[in-house]
Design a protein around this motif. Structure first.
Motif, PDB file in Angstrom:
ATOM      1  N   TRP A 126       2.078   8.011  -1.563  1.00 18.89           N
ATOM      2  CA  TRP A 126       3.109   8.649  -0.716  1.00 18.89           C
ATOM      3  C   TRP A 126       2.504   9.759   0.130  1.00 18.89           C
ATOM      4  CZ3 TRP A 126       4.770  13.803  -1.035  1.00 18.89           C
ATOM      5  CH2 TRP A 126       5.822  14.123  -0.186  1.00 18.89           C
ATOM      6  N   GLU A 127       1.628  10.559  -0.455  1.00 15.39           N
ATOM      7  CA  GLU A 127       0.994  11.640   0.294  1.00 15.39           C
ATOM      8  C   GLU A 127       0.180  11.097   1.463  1.00 15.39           C
ATOM      9  OE1 GLU A 127      -1.227  13.825  -2.584  1.00 15.39           O
ATOM     10  OE2 GLU A 127       0.540  14.798  -3.467  1.00 15.39           O
ATOM     11  N   LYS A 128      -0.522   9.972   1.236  1.00 17.33           N
ATOM     12  CA  LYS A 128      -1.302   9.365   2.310  1.00 17.33           C
ATOM     13  C   LYS A 128      -0.380   8.844   3.416  1.00 17.33           C
ATOM     14  CE  LYS A 128      -5.202   7.962  -0.608  1.00 17.33           C
ATOM     15  NZ  LYS A 128      -5.975   6.807  -1.160  1.00 17.33           N
ATOM     16  N   ARG A 129       0.718   8.215   3.019  1.00 17.71           N
ATOM     17  CA  ARG A 129       1.658   7.687   4.018  1.00 17.71           C
ATOM     18  C   ARG A 129       2.332   8.821   4.784  1.00 17.71           C
ATOM     19  NH1 ARG A 129       4.752   2.506   1.138  1.00 17.71           N
ATOM     20  NH2 ARG A 129       2.845   1.355   0.578  1.00 17.71           N
TER      21      ARG A 129
ATOM     22  N   TRP B 172      11.291   8.573  -6.275  1.00 18.63           N
ATOM     23  CA  TRP B 172      12.277   9.562  -6.733  1.00 18.63           C
ATOM     24  C   TRP B 172      13.647   8.937  -7.007  1.00 18.63           C
ATOM     25  CZ3 TRP B 172       8.766  11.392  -2.857  1.00 18.63           C
ATOM     26  CH2 TRP B 172       7.874  12.366  -3.344  1.00 18.63           C
ATOM     27  N   GLY B 173      13.645   7.624  -7.230  1.00 18.73           N
ATOM     28  CA  GLY B 173      14.893   6.950  -7.559  1.00 18.73           C
ATOM     29  C   GLY B 173      15.238   7.124  -9.033  1.00 18.73           C
ATOM     30  N   ASN B 174      16.157   6.295  -9.491  1.00 14.27           N
ATOM     31  CA  ASN B 174      16.637   6.397 -10.882  1.00 14.27           C
ATOM     32  C   ASN B 174      15.824   5.553 -11.857  1.00 14.27           C
ATOM     33  OD1 ASN B 174      18.757   8.120 -10.139  1.00 14.27           O
ATOM     34  ND2 ASN B 174      20.022   6.360  -9.507  1.00 14.27           N
ATOM     35  N   ASP B 175      14.822   4.843 -11.321  1.00 15.30           N
ATOM     36  CA  ASP B 175      14.013   3.984 -12.190  1.00 15.30           C
ATOM     37  C   ASP B 175      13.049   4.840 -13.019  1.00 15.30           C
ATOM     38  OD1 ASP B 175      12.472   2.092 -13.407  1.00 15.30           O
ATOM     39  OD2 ASP B 175      12.191   0.864 -11.609  1.00 15.30           O
TER      40      ASP B 175
ATOM     41  N   LEU C 162       8.904   3.977  -0.112  1.00 13.82           N
ATOM     42  CA  LEU C 162       8.172   4.444  -1.290  1.00 13.82           C
ATOM     43  C   LEU C 162       8.865   5.645  -1.914  1.00 13.82           C
ATOM     44  CD1 LEU C 162       5.771   4.193  -3.138  1.00 13.82           C
ATOM     45  CD2 LEU C 162       4.424   5.555  -1.519  1.00 13.82           C
ATOM     46  N   GLU C 163       9.436   6.516  -1.105  1.00 11.76           N
ATOM     47  CA  GLU C 163      10.167   7.670  -1.632  1.00 11.76           C
ATOM     48  C   GLU C 163      11.345   7.220  -2.498  1.00 11.76           C
ATOM     49  OE1 GLU C 163      11.281   9.864   1.795  1.00 11.76           O
ATOM     50  OE2 GLU C 163       9.382  10.937   1.969  1.00 11.76           O
TER      51      GLU C 163
END
Length: 230
Positions: free
Chosen positions: A68-71, A50-53, A45-46
């Protein structure tokens, strides 16, 4: 356990500890697999978050961040469960063996689990080794040995406090940080500062206990002084 002096551990105690280790092996495997699975899920998920998409709408990106915070919290939870299992198993083993054996096992565990905390001032250690190799009068030798022993005891005590503070922080850095983890982090910083000051006081004391001619035979003291001034 397997390398423990047989005279320090009875066959019955050794078998009991080995049985505990077998139970630990059965318990640790699912916890470790859960940790790996959650960590990999979080990393995937990171990479998207925070990828280029740049095609994600703000609402979608916000939802992804909440996920993401939950994971991330789930990873911390799994890591803490694994760390707690390790600590509980250590306590059980220490309680099942003689005190001298238990202390050695706990020391070995902590030095392995918290290796970075036990890394000291190498130049100061080298200076102590060089001083130990000097041919000194008995009275001076006794004063130096007492100073070194006092330093080692204080250094070990502060390091054990640092281990406890690290354990208070949990298995990994929590996000968002809790008040307890922040307080534990501040305590770690204070203890590191106190230990650095202890190193400097020990350095000065050793220098004062040696004669000028003797200091020339301990070049590591100069190195320790230079490191301490950086």
């Amino acid at each position: 356990i397997l390398s423990t002096d047989p005279q320090g551990l009875t066959p019955e105690a050794r078998r009991g500890v080995l049985d505990q280790l077998l139970a630990y092996d059965a318990a640790v495997t699912p916890l470790y697999e859960t940790l790996v699975e959650r960590a990999e899920s979080t990393k995937r998920l990171e990479a998207r978050l925070w990828g280029n998409d740049e095609s994600y709408e703000p609402e979608v990106r916000a939802a992804m961040r909440r996920t993401w915070e939950k994971r991330r919290a789930a990873v911390n939870e799994a890591a803490e469960a694994l760390s707690q299992l390790n600590r509980d198993m250590l306590d059980q083993i220490v309680a099942a063996v003689p005190e001298s054996v238990g202390w050695a096992l706990k020391d070995t565990y902590e030095r392995s689990a918290y290796k970075g905390l036990f890394e000291g001032d190498e130049s100061l250690d080298e200076a102590i080794a060089q001083i130990s190799a000097l041919d000194l009068p008995p009275a001076q030798r006794a004063r130096l040995d007492q100073a070194v022993e006092s330093y080692r005891t204080s250094w070990s005590s502060l390091t054990r406090e640092m281990v406890k503070a690290r354990q208070m922080e949990g298995g990994s850095q929590s996000f968002p940080p809790t008040r307890e983890s922040m307080e534990a982090g501040l305590l770690q910083s204070r203890l590191r500062y106190r230990r650095a000051q202890l190193d400097q006081r020990a350095l000065v004391e050793l220098e004062l206990l040696l004669e000028p001619a003797q200091l020339a035979s301990v070049p590591a003291l100069d190195s320790a002084s230079d490191d301490g001034g950086k």
